[in-house]
Design an enzyme around this catalytic site. Structure first.
Site, PDB file in Angstrom:
ATOM      1  N   GLU A  58      10.505 -71.744  -3.707  1.00  0.00           N
ATOM      2  CA  GLU A  58       9.615 -71.805  -2.853  1.00  0.00           C
ATOM      3  C   GLU A  58       9.047 -70.043  -3.025  1.00  0.00           C
ATOM      4  O   GLU A  58       7.870 -70.228  -2.989  1.00  0.00           O
ATOM      5  CB  GLU A  58       9.998 -72.446  -1.806  1.00  0.00           C
ATOM      6  CG  GLU A  58       8.563 -73.076  -0.793  1.00  0.00           C
ATOM      7  CD  GLU A  58       8.206 -73.905  -1.738  1.00  0.00           C
ATOM      8  OE1 GLU A  58       7.475 -74.254  -2.486  1.00  0.00           O
ATOM      9  OE2 GLU A  58       8.888 -75.299  -1.618  1.00  0.00           O
ATOM     10  N   CYS A  72      13.386 -82.919  -6.975  1.00  0.00           N
ATOM     11  CA  CYS A  72      13.007 -81.521  -6.269  1.00  0.00           C
ATOM     12  C   CYS A  72      12.680 -81.409  -4.628  1.00  0.00           C
ATOM     13  O   CYS A  72      13.211 -81.072  -3.986  1.00  0.00           O
ATOM     14  CB  CYS A  72      11.212 -81.315  -7.326  1.00  0.00           C
ATOM     15  SG  CYS A  72      10.373 -79.963  -7.296  1.00  0.00           S
ATOM     16  N   HIS A  73      11.320 -81.499  -4.441  1.00  0.00           N
ATOM     17  CA  HIS A  73      11.487 -81.873  -2.773  1.00  0.00           C
ATOM     18  C   HIS A  73      11.312 -82.583  -2.328  1.00  0.00           C
ATOM     19  O   HIS A  73      11.051 -83.272  -1.110  1.00  0.00           O
ATOM     20  CB  HIS A  73       9.299 -81.725  -2.955  1.00  0.00           C
ATOM     21  CG  HIS A  73       9.579 -79.993  -2.310  1.00  0.00           C
ATOM     22  ND1 HIS A  73       8.938 -79.186  -3.843  1.00  0.00           N
ATOM     23  CD2 HIS A  73       8.959 -78.804  -1.792  1.00  0.00           C
ATOM     24  CE1 HIS A  73       8.849 -78.069  -4.244  1.00  0.00           C
ATOM     25  NE2 HIS A  73       9.142 -78.058  -2.273  1.00  0.00           N
TER      26      HIS A  73
END
Length: 232
Positions: free
Chosen positions: A167, A136-137
């Site tokens: 996002e 993910c991030h």
């Protein structure tokens, strides 16, 4: 691998950043992206340790009490103790780990990039033959991860990460300090996106990345498979 110990230990990296820009909202590490990989790793017979940018008890986001895996993680005595008192990067010996796993949560966008200690952990694990994984991030931890020759780990490699479209879908394009997919491409990565919020796991050698929370279990499973391949 550098040692027997490094084949049976995983280090999960957590953010210490708890403020979601100027929104007034809180953030932190995203619990499902820690709990579900932890479940995979422990089922595979691996020991899981934690590290956070600032040490101590890191901020947590995304807790769903209805998720039995999250509850099992939080109620596990060993993991509960580790979560309350995480070491800082400089207090970790990377030679002990076969996998380093950069967990997500929006907080990582502020404190993973530029952190020399986190980069050093990833570099050593990778260069000693281990697996670098992120979801993910979490690939924000790869943005400034360079190898001993000065090249970026992601350069020329296929990667998945939270996409620009995702996002935008969560309304945080103008809140995060940069767009993760774009920054990875700037570092030479080949970004491989899937439809929003669909599971997407990309394996390129000993680099394993996933796009979003739905990819967390798959990233952990793939990381274990790659680790086992190194042992064969």
């Amino acid at each position: 691998m550098s040692s027997v110990a490094s084949r049976d230990r995983v280090l999960i990296v957590l953010t210490s950043h708890g403020k979601l820009g100027d929104t007034g909202r809180s953030t932190g590490f995203y619990l499902p992206e820690v709990a579900h990989p932890w479940h995979v790793f422990t089922q595979a017979g691996l020991t899981v340790d934690l590290v956070s940018v600032q040490g101590g008890e890191p901020p947590m986001d995304g807790h769903d009490p209805a998720d039995p895996v999250q509850q099992k993680f939080l109620e596990d005595p060993e993991m509960s103790a580790k979560l309350k008192s995480t070491p800082k990067p400089g207090e970790v010996d990377p030679s002990r780990y076969g996998i380093v796993f950069y967990a997500g949560g929006h907080g990582v966008m502020w404190d993973f990039p530029g952190n020399a200690g986190l980069a050093a952990i990833g570099r050593q694990v990778y260069e000693q033959g281990g697996v670098v994984a992120a979801v993910c991030h979490g690939p924000a931890g790869l943005v400034d991860l360079t190898l001993s020759d000065g090249s970026h780990l992601v350069a020329g490699k296929r990667v998945a990460a939270f996409t620009n479209d995702e996002e935008a879908a969560v309304g945080l394009t103008e809140v995060v300090p940069f767009l993760l997919a774009d920054r990875l491409v700037e570092r030479g990565a080949i970004h491989v996106p899937a439809p929003n919020f669909q599971a997407n796991v990309i394996v390129d050698g000993r680099l394993v990345t996933g796009q979003n929370p739905a990819s967390a279990t798959g990233v952990a499973e793939a990381a274990v498979s790659v680790l086992r391949e190194q042992e064969a």
